[in-house]
Design a protein around this motif. Structure first.
Motif, PDB file in Angstrom:
ATOM      1  N   THR A 100       0.657  -1.568  -0.180  1.00  0.00           N
ATOM      2  CA  THR A 100      -0.139   0.346   0.097  1.00  0.00           C
ATOM      3  C   THR A 100       1.225   1.537   0.300  1.00  0.00           C
ATOM      4  O   THR A 100       1.689   1.013   0.967  1.00  0.00           O
ATOM      5  CB  THR A 100      -0.512   0.200   1.417  1.00  0.00           C
ATOM      6  OG1 THR A 100      -0.179   0.493   2.391  1.00  0.00           O
ATOM      7  CG2 THR A 100      -2.235  -0.741   0.989  1.00  0.00           C
ATOM      8  N   GLU A 143       0.295   3.900   1.897  1.00  0.00           N
ATOM      9  CA  GLU A 143       0.820   4.328   2.831  1.00  0.00           C
ATOM     10  C   GLU A 143       1.370   3.667   4.185  1.00  0.00           C
ATOM     11  O   GLU A 143       3.004   4.263   4.859  1.00  0.00           O
ATOM     12  CB  GLU A 143      -0.643   3.478   3.927  1.00  0.00           C
ATOM     13  CG  GLU A 143      -1.674   5.263   3.131  1.00  0.00           C
ATOM     14  CD  GLU A 143      -2.510   4.444   2.319  1.00  0.00           C
ATOM     15  OE1 GLU A 143      -2.819   4.891   1.555  1.00  0.00           O
ATOM     16  OE2 GLU A 143      -1.830   3.490   2.170  1.00  0.00           O
ATOM     17  N   SER A 144       1.601   2.162   3.659  1.00  0.00           N
ATOM     18  CA  SER A 144       2.834   1.491   3.890  1.00  0.00           C
ATOM     19  C   SER A 144       4.072   1.875   3.480  1.00  0.00           C
ATOM     20  O   SER A 144       5.016   2.273   4.255  1.00  0.00           O
ATOM     21  CB  SER A 144       2.691   0.170   4.540  1.00  0.00           C
ATOM     22  OG  SER A 144       3.928  -0.840   4.371  1.00  0.00           O
ATOM     23  N   ASP A 171       5.101   4.295   2.115  1.00  0.00           N
ATOM     24  CA  ASP A 171       5.183   5.573   2.481  1.00  0.00           C
ATOM     25  C   ASP A 171       6.107   6.432   3.761  1.00  0.00           C
ATOM     26  O   ASP A 171       6.675   7.410   3.950  1.00  0.00           O
ATOM     27  CB  ASP A 171       4.272   7.045   1.724  1.00  0.00           C
ATOM     28  CG  ASP A 171       4.055   7.170   0.007  1.00  0.00           C
ATOM     29  OD1 ASP A 171       5.020   6.612  -0.197  1.00  0.00           O
ATOM     30  OD2 ASP A 171       2.861   7.431  -0.135  1.00  0.00           O
ATOM     31  N   SER A 172       6.236   5.189   4.477  1.00  0.00           N
ATOM     32  CA  SER A 172       6.015   5.210   5.948  1.00  0.00           C
ATOM     33  C   SER A 172       7.919   4.834   6.130  1.00  0.00           C
ATOM     34  O   SER A 172       8.028   5.100   7.590  1.00  0.00           O
ATOM     35  CB  SER A 172       5.225   4.756   7.124  1.00  0.00           C
ATOM     36  OG  SER A 172       5.412   2.630   6.515  1.00  0.00           O
TER      37      SER A 172
END
Length: 212
Positions: free
Chosen positions: A40, A42-43, A45-46
């Motif tokens: 994902t 979100e994952s 980009d973290s």
């Protein structure tokens, strides 16, 4: 003239509708725990940057491809000329091509003149190191789909649209990778880091067009 992977897990990318490019910056941004990341944005980009990357401060990112031949506008030349959404820009680029090229000229015709005749990978690497850069990233494939390496076996659909079949007729990517990896920074005494940018997104690829 035209100015003109440490291992990492490649994670499946969400639908091409996101229009996001996928960067293979494995030697730059890979971390030992990359298996912990999920498929994902979100994952992904973290993910934290490695310490050396945050401390490097300066690196070289190279956009080099068929679009370097007209050298008009930007690396988005083909889309600005033939893509949708901006009629005024399409007309501007169409006028440029009519003024500078023969009748019925196609974007693919530029590839024959992308000859890299002044390409000196070793000199490039030395120049980058002496500039203070600590890493170098090259576009292996931009949105036009042209591959800067010998992609004929790995990606058969790139026949006659890669640096071995047309234009340079050499492994542009591999030659620079070898030079950069062998070059040390006079600032740190460490070898330069090498990375690739690879776009899954291709403006006129039928698979992408079906997914729009």
């Amino acid at each position: 003239s035209h100015v003109d992977r440490s291992s990492a897990t490649v994670v499946p990318v969400p639908t091409m509708k996101s229009h996001r490019s996928f960067s293979l910056l494995a030697p730059l941004l890979a971390t030992p725990s990359c298996s912990a990341w999920e498929a994902t944005w979100e994952s992904l980009d973290s993910r934290p940057n490695p310490t050396w990357y945050d401390e490097a401060k300066f690196g070289i990112f190279i956009h080099w491809g068929v679009f370097s031949v007209p050298s008009f506008g930007s690396e988005w030349f083909w889309w600005s000329w033939k893509g949708g959404g901006d009629k005024a820009k399409n007309e501007l680029y169409d006028e440029y091509v009519r003024r500078t090229e023969r009748e019925n000229f196609a974007y693919a015709d530029y590839a024959h003149r992308f000859d890299a005749s002044l390409y000196r990978p070793d000199e490039w690497a030395d120049l980058f190191a002496n500039s203070g850069a600590q890493y170098v990233v090259l576009t292996s494939k931009h949105h036009e789909g042209f591959c800067n390496w010998d992609s004929r076996d790995a990606v058969p659909l790139t026949w006659n649209w890669n640096a071995m079949d047309v234009g340079p007729r050499r492994d542009v990517l591999g030659d620079l990778a070898k030079a950069v990896k062998a070059t040390k920074s006079p600032t740190t005494g460490q070898k330069l880091h090498w990375g690739l940018y690879h776009s899954l997104f291709e403006w006129f690829n039928p698979i992408f067009l079906e997914d729009m």
